[in-house]
Write a protein that holds these residues in place. Structure first.
Motif, PDB file in Angstrom:
ATOM      1  N   PRO A 181       2.682   4.712 -11.507  1.00 47.17           N
ATOM      2  CA  PRO A 181       3.633   4.418 -10.427  1.00 47.17           C
ATOM      3  C   PRO A 181       3.813   5.660  -9.557  1.00 47.17           C
ATOM      4  N   SER A 182       4.672   5.572  -8.541  1.00 45.10           N
ATOM      5  CA  SER A 182       4.775   6.714  -7.627  1.00 45.10           C
ATOM      6  C   SER A 182       5.517   7.891  -8.252  1.00 45.10           C
ATOM      7  N   PHE A 199      -0.716   1.636  -8.295  1.00 44.57           N
ATOM      8  CA  PHE A 199      -1.310   1.515  -6.957  1.00 44.57           C
ATOM      9  C   PHE A 199      -2.817   1.259  -6.925  1.00 44.57           C
ATOM     10  N   TYR A 203      -3.072  -2.204 -11.351  1.00 42.37           N
ATOM     11  CA  TYR A 203      -1.738  -1.857 -10.877  1.00 42.37           C
ATOM     12  C   TYR A 203      -0.630  -2.723 -11.459  1.00 42.37           C
ATOM     13  N   TRP A 306      -0.373  -2.042  -0.585  1.00 37.43           N
ATOM     14  CA  TRP A 306       1.025  -1.599  -0.527  1.00 37.43           C
ATOM     15  C   TRP A 306       1.443  -1.487   0.930  1.00 37.43           C
ATOM     16  N   THR A 308       4.339  -0.750   3.857  1.00 36.01           N
ATOM     17  CA  THR A 308       5.635  -0.095   4.085  1.00 36.01           C
ATOM     18  C   THR A 308       6.087  -0.325   5.529  1.00 36.01           C
ATOM     19  N   ILE A 316       9.745   9.383   3.677  1.00 36.93           N
ATOM     20  CA  ILE A 316       9.037  10.281   2.763  1.00 36.93           C
ATOM     21  C   ILE A 316       8.932  11.677   3.396  1.00 36.93           C
ATOM     22  N   GLN A 405      -3.754  11.102  -4.955  1.00 35.54           N
ATOM     23  CA  GLN A 405      -2.555  11.021  -5.800  1.00 35.54           C
ATOM     24  C   GLN A 405      -2.489   9.677  -6.516  1.00 35.54           C
ATOM     25  N   MET A 406      -1.426   8.909  -6.293  1.00 43.84           N
ATOM     26  CA  MET A 406      -1.248   7.717  -7.134  1.00 43.84           C
ATOM     27  C   MET A 406      -2.360   6.689  -6.921  1.00 43.84           C
ATOM     28  N   TRP A 414       5.943  12.276  -6.152  1.00 42.57           N
ATOM     29  CA  TRP A 414       5.720  12.099  -4.729  1.00 42.57           C
ATOM     30  C   TRP A 414       6.841  11.387  -3.988  1.00 42.57           C
ATOM     31  N   SER A 415       7.333  10.300  -4.556  1.00 45.60           N
ATOM     32  CA  SER A 415       8.264   9.469  -3.769  1.00 45.60           C
ATOM     33  C   SER A 415       9.731   9.870  -3.932  1.00 45.60           C
TER      34      SER A 415
END
Ligand SMILES: Cc1cc2nc3c(=O)[nH]c(=O)nc-3n(C[C@H](O)[C@H](O)[C@H](O)COP(=O)(O)OP(=O)(O)OC[C@H]3O[C@@H](n4cnc5c(N)ncnc54)[C@H](O)[C@@H]3O)c2cc1C
Length: 577
Positions: A181-182, A199, A203, A306, A308, A316, A405-406, A414-415
């Motif tokens: 996860p993040s 992700f 996932y 994903w 956003t 972020i 990253q993720m 990160w998040s």
């Protein structure tokens, strides 16, 4: 009994983030500490002594030692009548100790609240549903039992975190990319049983589980699937079972404590492409969802997509005050300016392509061509990373952070900064918190657009922007209406409650259930299962009463109440004027 907590994360940055999350949480002193319901002081003291003889002084916490066992984002922190607090905490470090803890809990009829790392932030963290439960903290059961890179799976204990699993794979040169996860500080088991998501390819974590081992409330131990056969070579390879599948009974559940879990991992691929697609207008969501939905169903895109919203993309990188210094949420006209200034779309989708280089390239060509036809005003990008040898495997660390990253299974924190969105840098005593409303919605552009149009004014009426993201599955999306607030501001906290209930009413009208829920809202969400006079809940409670007659394990979790505590179920839906 311990008052102070030993360091729980070997990484200084993870430990610092943990300390920061909890350091100012108990602004309102965590007193009075409740006793477990129906348990007298003498029995409680005897139980604590027995927990100490099982797990040791240093693994049992009371009084000020409970500061790490509350919800650091609690909206009721200021209200002792509603705040969720444990009476004590115990941390067994073996399954033998765990079964002894369960035996003592049964003897004194003490409710336990079980969790692996307690990082379920936004959903209550480690705080119990029933006040006075003893926190059953499993983080000391932290062995990685196996990582198999022939069949690509891992078997872990509850305390194993995503960062620990990742580092183990790197150290032992395992040819796998575990999903993360993040935030990498949570546990693999806690996240998976709560149906959390990462992700990459694998996932949807709970769908990657084959055999699990569970300790029932009476201390009996069950292994599921092919693992029910002691010598099975397919224990972690197959979900096929002779008889009913049992794993699901232990997801979001109080029927047992998962003590070991297998999880399928992504084989380290030859190539990975970091992909994104953005569209400029709020209303573009409809075409975007329908185009990606079809590509998810026909297998063109196999990993998580994903999405956003613009506000979530911005949060972020900064705080509200970096973009808007006026009153209230960022207005639409300013958001449009920001979109033009930053070059981000109003909607931004990210996903990865994984596998042999030729297949990844062909998938990307197909996606480009579909989107050019169906969503021509959008902007697509794809950055390819590949091992030069056909049989080579890509090292995830060679992918730069902004593309990896993720998405390549590297855990981080990160998040975490996103929750700081509403906190002014001037306000030195501000404390960020977050929650979400997370309905399950069909993967349909019109319905998603309708939800955004309905939820946006509810958010704005309560002082926050529409901050939304969603994980796209084949036939549905798991939507997150995120909200962040200043934990030191009572008015903001009250608004977040109103916001939650406002969204709940709208989701209920549409028949949308929830992916996950906060301990404060579990009865409310469970109540949505209305078919045949709540037959689902009645059925689970029949099982609960049969296997946990003293009602010791997680009473009220997910709205599942043992007979002894059923009077505590909240039946009234909260209404605001
Ligand atoms: C900024 C931010 C970003 C986030 N991003 C993500 C994300 O990308 N994906 C995501 O999924 N979540 C996300 N979360 C939510 C949450 O942080 C993670 O899901 C986290 O991994 C959960 O914490 P944990 O693993 O420590 O679980 P725990 O708190 O240990 O447990 C989670 C739940 O599972 C139950 N449980 C735990 N262990 C067991 C067991 N052994 N047996 C039976 N039941 C058990 C617990 O009772 C609890 O209800 C995010 C949260 C924040 C604040």
């Amino acid at each position: 009994m311990s008052i102070t907590h030993p360091q729980t994360y070997p990484h200084p940055d993870y430990e610092a983030a943990h300390q920061q999350t909890y350091e100012r949480a108990p602004r309102h002193p965590i007193t009075p500490i409740p006793l477990p319901p129906g348990v007298g002081q003498t029995d409680f003291d005897s139980a604590i002594s027995e927990f100490i003889s099982i797990a040791g002084e240093e693994s049992v916490f009371v009084k000020e030692g409970l500061s790490d066992y509350i919800d650091p984002y609690d909206v009721h922190e200021h209200d002792p009548s509603q705040r969720k607090l444990p009476s004590a905490a115990v941390c067994p470090d073996s399954t033998d100790q765990l079964s002894s803890v369960l035996r003592v809990a049964n003897k004194y009829k003490i409710p336990l609240w079980h969790f692996s790392r307690g990082k379920n932030l936004g959903y209550g963290g480690p705080a119990p549903r029933v006040n006075g439960s003893v926190a059953l903290d499993l983080h000391k059961l932290d062995k990685i039992i196996e990582v198999n890179d022939e069949y690509h799976y891992a078997v872990v204990e509850p305390g194993v975190t995503f960062i620990q699993l990742y580092e183990y794979c790197v150290e032992h040169k395992k040819k796998v990319w575990p999903s993360t996860p993040s935030l990498g500080w949570g546990s693999v088991i806690g996240n998976t049983v709560d149906r959390g998501m990462g992700f990459g390819m694998n996932y949807a974590h709970h769908q990657c589980v084959a055999g699990i081992e569970v300790m029932l409330p009476d201390g009996d131990v069950v292994r599921t699937g092919q693992w029910g056969i002691s010598s099975s070579p397919s224990a972690f390879l197959s979900k096929f079972t002779f008889g009913p599948s049992l794993e699901g009974l232990f997801f979001q559940s109080n029927l047992g404590v998962v003590t070991k879990m297998s999880l399928w991992l992504t084989p380290q691929p030859q190539a990975y492409m970091c992909c994104s697609f953005s569209m400029p207008l709020f209303t573009d969501l409809e075409v975007m969802v329908d185009a990606f939905g079809e590509m998810k169903r026909n297998g063109t895109v196999q990993s998580c997509v994903w999405f956003t919203s613009l506000i979530e993309t911005l949060c972020i990188m900064g705080r509200r005050e970096d973009y808007w210094t006026g009153e209230g949420p960022v207005p639409d006209w300013r958001l449009e300016e920001l979109r033009q200034e930053t070059g981000f779309g109003h909607w931004y989708a990210r996903w990865g392509l994984y596998g042999p280089k030729r297949i990844v390239e062909a998938q990307f060509e197909e996606i480009k061509s579909v989107l050019a036809r169906r969503a021509p005003t959008g902007t697509i990008a794809g950055n390819l990373y590949a091992h030069p040898g056909e049989d080579g495997r890509l090292d995830a660390t060679t992918v730069p952070d902004q593309d990896g990253q993720m998405f390549v299974g590297i855990p981080s924190l990160w998040s975490l900064p996103l929750i700081n969105w509403p906190i002014s840098k001037e306000k030195k005593d501000g404390k960020a918190a977050h929650g979400d409303y997370a309905p399950v919605i069909p993967s349909n552009g019109k319905l998603l657009m309708e939800w955004m149009e309905v939820s946006k004014p509810i958010c704005e009426a309560n002082g926050v922007e529409l901050m939304a993201d969603f994980f796209m599955h084949e036939r549905h999306v798991v939507l997150m209406n995120m909200f962040t607030w200043d934990q030191t501001d009572k008015t903001q906290k009250e608004k977040m409650e109103r916001l939650y209930y406002g969204l709940y009413e709208e989701a209920k009208k549409r028949g949308y259930g929830m992916y996950r829920g906060h301990v404060n809202h579990m009865d409310l969400i469970a109540h949505l299962n209305d078919f045949n006079n709540h037959a689902y809940n009645r059925f689970v409670e029949k099982i609960k009463d049969a296997i946990d007659p003293n009602g010791i394990l997680g009473p009220g979790k997910q709205g599942i109440w043992p007979k002894r505590f059923r009077h505590l179920r909240e039946t009234q839906e909260k209404r605001f004027d």
